[in-house]
Motif scaffolding. Structure first.
Motif, mmCIF file in Angstrom:
data_model
loop_
_atom_site.group_PDB
_atom_site.id
_atom_site.type_symbol
_atom_site.label_atom_id
_atom_site.label_comp_id
_atom_site.label_asym_id
_atom_site.label_seq_id
_atom_site.Cartn_x
_atom_site.Cartn_y
_atom_site.Cartn_z
ATOM 1 N N ASN A 70 50.656 7.665 58.997
ATOM 2 C CA ASN A 70 51.733 7.851 58.026
ATOM 3 C C ASN A 70 53.054 7.345 58.602
ATOM 4 O O ASN A 70 53.101 6.804 59.711
ATOM 5 C CB ASN A 70 51.797 9.305 57.543
ATOM 6 C CG ASN A 70 52.231 10.284 58.617
ATOM 7 O OD1 ASN A 70 52.879 9.933 59.599
ATOM 8 N ND2 ASN A 70 51.862 11.544 58.437
ATOM 9 N N TYR A 78 43.670 9.602 52.641
ATOM 10 C CA TYR A 78 43.906 9.662 51.201
ATOM 11 C C TYR A 78 42.558 9.455 50.527
ATOM 12 O O TYR A 78 41.935 8.408 50.684
ATOM 13 C CB TYR A 78 44.907 8.573 50.793
ATOM 14 C CG TYR A 78 45.201 8.444 49.319
ATOM 15 C CD1 TYR A 78 45.510 9.544 48.534
ATOM 16 C CD2 TYR A 78 45.188 7.189 48.708
ATOM 17 C CE1 TYR A 78 45.802 9.413 47.182
ATOM 18 C CE2 TYR A 78 45.482 7.045 47.358
ATOM 19 C CZ TYR A 78 45.786 8.169 46.607
ATOM 20 O OH TYR A 78 46.075 8.037 45.268
ATOM 21 N N TYR A 80 40.679 9.371 46.836
ATOM 22 C CA TYR A 80 41.218 9.112 45.508
ATOM 23 C C TYR A 80 40.195 8.539 44.538
ATOM 24 O O TYR A 80 39.114 8.103 44.927
ATOM 25 C CB TYR A 80 42.401 8.154 45.616
ATOM 26 C CG TYR A 80 42.066 6.844 46.295
ATOM 27 C CD1 TYR A 80 41.639 5.746 45.562
ATOM 28 C CD2 TYR A 80 42.173 6.706 47.678
ATOM 29 C CE1 TYR A 80 41.338 4.545 46.176
ATOM 30 C CE2 TYR A 80 41.864 5.509 48.303
ATOM 31 C CZ TYR A 80 41.448 4.437 47.553
ATOM 32 O OH TYR A 80 41.136 3.240 48.163
ATOM 33 N N ALA A 102 44.808 8.215 42.062
ATOM 34 C CA ALA A 102 45.322 9.568 42.246
ATOM 35 C C ALA A 102 44.302 10.343 43.058
ATOM 36 O O ALA A 102 43.093 10.143 42.913
ATOM 37 C CB ALA A 102 45.565 10.246 40.901
ATOM 38 N N LEU A 105 46.170 13.750 49.554
ATOM 39 C CA LEU A 105 46.740 13.152 50.754
ATOM 40 C C LEU A 105 46.840 14.232 51.819
ATOM 41 O O LEU A 105 47.414 15.297 51.579
ATOM 42 C CB LEU A 105 48.116 12.573 50.427
ATOM 43 C CG LEU A 105 48.926 11.937 51.538
ATOM 44 C CD1 LEU A 105 48.167 10.774 52.169
ATOM 45 C CD2 LEU A 105 50.260 11.467 51.003
ATOM 46 N N ILE A 116 56.491 15.170 51.963
ATOM 47 C CA ILE A 116 55.788 14.846 50.726
ATOM 48 C C ILE A 116 55.741 16.111 49.873
ATOM 49 O O ILE A 116 55.573 17.217 50.381
ATOM 50 C CB ILE A 116 54.371 14.269 50.972
ATOM 51 C CG1 ILE A 116 53.497 15.228 51.766
ATOM 52 C CG2 ILE A 116 54.443 12.926 51.648
ATOM 53 C CD1 ILE A 116 52.053 14.794 51.857
ATOM 54 N N ASN A 119 53.083 19.863 49.636
ATOM 55 C CA ASN A 119 52.259 19.858 50.844
ATOM 56 C C ASN A 119 52.250 21.246 51.486
ATOM 57 O O ASN A 119 52.444 21.399 52.672
ATOM 58 C CB ASN A 119 52.772 18.813 51.830
ATOM 59 C CG ASN A 119 51.824 18.582 52.984
ATOM 60 O OD1 ASN A 119 50.635 18.785 52.869
ATOM 61 N ND2 ASN A 119 52.369 18.150 54.106
ATOM 62 N N ALA A 126 48.607 13.190 45.226
ATOM 63 C CA ALA A 126 49.354 11.935 45.300
ATOM 64 C C ALA A 126 48.846 10.979 44.225
ATOM 65 O O ALA A 126 47.683 11.041 43.828
ATOM 66 C CB ALA A 126 49.191 11.294 46.675
ATOM 67 N N LEU A 128 49.313 6.701 43.366
ATOM 68 C CA LEU A 128 49.859 5.445 43.867
ATOM 69 C C LEU A 128 49.622 4.310 42.882
ATOM 70 O O LEU A 128 48.485 3.927 42.631
ATOM 71 C CB LEU A 128 49.225 5.082 45.214
ATOM 72 C CG LEU A 128 49.510 6.026 46.368
ATOM 73 C CD1 LEU A 128 48.713 5.613 47.594
ATOM 74 C CD2 LEU A 128 50.994 6.047 46.688
ATOM 75 N N PHE A 145 54.755 3.528 47.542
ATOM 76 C CA PHE A 145 54.471 4.925 47.845
ATOM 77 C C PHE A 145 55.730 5.771 47.646
ATOM 78 O O PHE A 145 56.565 5.942 48.517
ATOM 79 C CB PHE A 145 53.813 5.132 49.218
ATOM 80 C CG PHE A 145 54.443 4.417 50.381
ATOM 81 C CD1 PHE A 145 55.333 5.066 51.215
ATOM 82 C CD2 PHE A 145 54.122 3.101 50.660
ATOM 83 C CE1 PHE A 145 55.889 4.421 52.305
ATOM 84 C CE2 PHE A 145 54.671 2.443 51.749
ATOM 85 C CZ PHE A 145 55.564 3.109 52.568
ATOM 86 N N GLY A 146 55.825 6.262 46.399
ATOM 87 C CA GLY A 146 56.956 7.098 46.002
ATOM 88 C C GLY A 146 58.269 6.366 46.127
ATOM 89 O O GLY A 146 58.368 5.169 45.852
#
Length: 158
Positions: A70, A78, A80, A102, A105, A116, A119, A126, A128, A145-146
């Motif tokens: 990270n 991650y 998803y 989605a 994470l 984040i 958390n 999350a 993306l 990423f956000g």
């Protein structure tokens, strides 16, 4: 007239079905190529060492997992699910598309735990979005990423 109509195979591949078919059309193996934080901090790293594996079905639904470092050099994962949305095919060999995934994470710990949202237990939801292109067996994506940054990843499909 027949040349102007799309093939039924192409239309069937693009039409979403629910529930998604449990059939593997291809597997995508990707890695990170470039990362940039929008507001870099001294403790941010741009070396994510990402490796991801995605399973895709014929209707463009996907499921996958990624292992990466990270922004704070902590190992993270991650897991998803998502879907691809093709929007331009300039040639039969090149497709430009969007993708939305989605999932969960995990990996923001210690003093970076609150970097984040949601958390609270070490794992956070999350989502993306990305835009990318496929050229034959090769694919590339720009993932945002956000509000933190963006990453370019590339890979090959099997």
């Amino acid at each position: 007239m027949g040349l102007m109509l799309p093939s039924t195979t192409t239309m069937a591949e693009q039409r979403p079905t629910w529930p998604p078919q449990l059939e593997i059309h291809h597997v995508l193996l990707q890695t990170s190529l470039y990362t940039r934080h929008f507001d870099p901090q001294p403790d941010h790293t741009n070396q994510q060492e990402l490796i991801s594996l995605e399973l895709h079905n014929p209707q463009r639904w996907l499921a996958g997992g990624a292992r990466f470092l990270n922004s704070f050099d902590q190992e993270a994962i991650y897991l998803y699910a998502g879907r691809e949305f093709p929007f331009w095919e300039p040639t039969g060999n090149i497709t430009v598309r969007a993708k939305l995934t989605a999932g969960l994470l995990h990996g923001y710990r210690g003093e970076y735990r609150d970097n984040i949202p949601f958390n609270h237990f070490g794992t956070a939801p999350a989502a993306l979005p990305s835009v990318g292109a496929q050229w034959g067996r090769f694919e590339t994506d720009l993932i945002v990423f956000g509000t933190a940054g963006a990453m370019i990843i590339g890979g090959i499909r099997f």
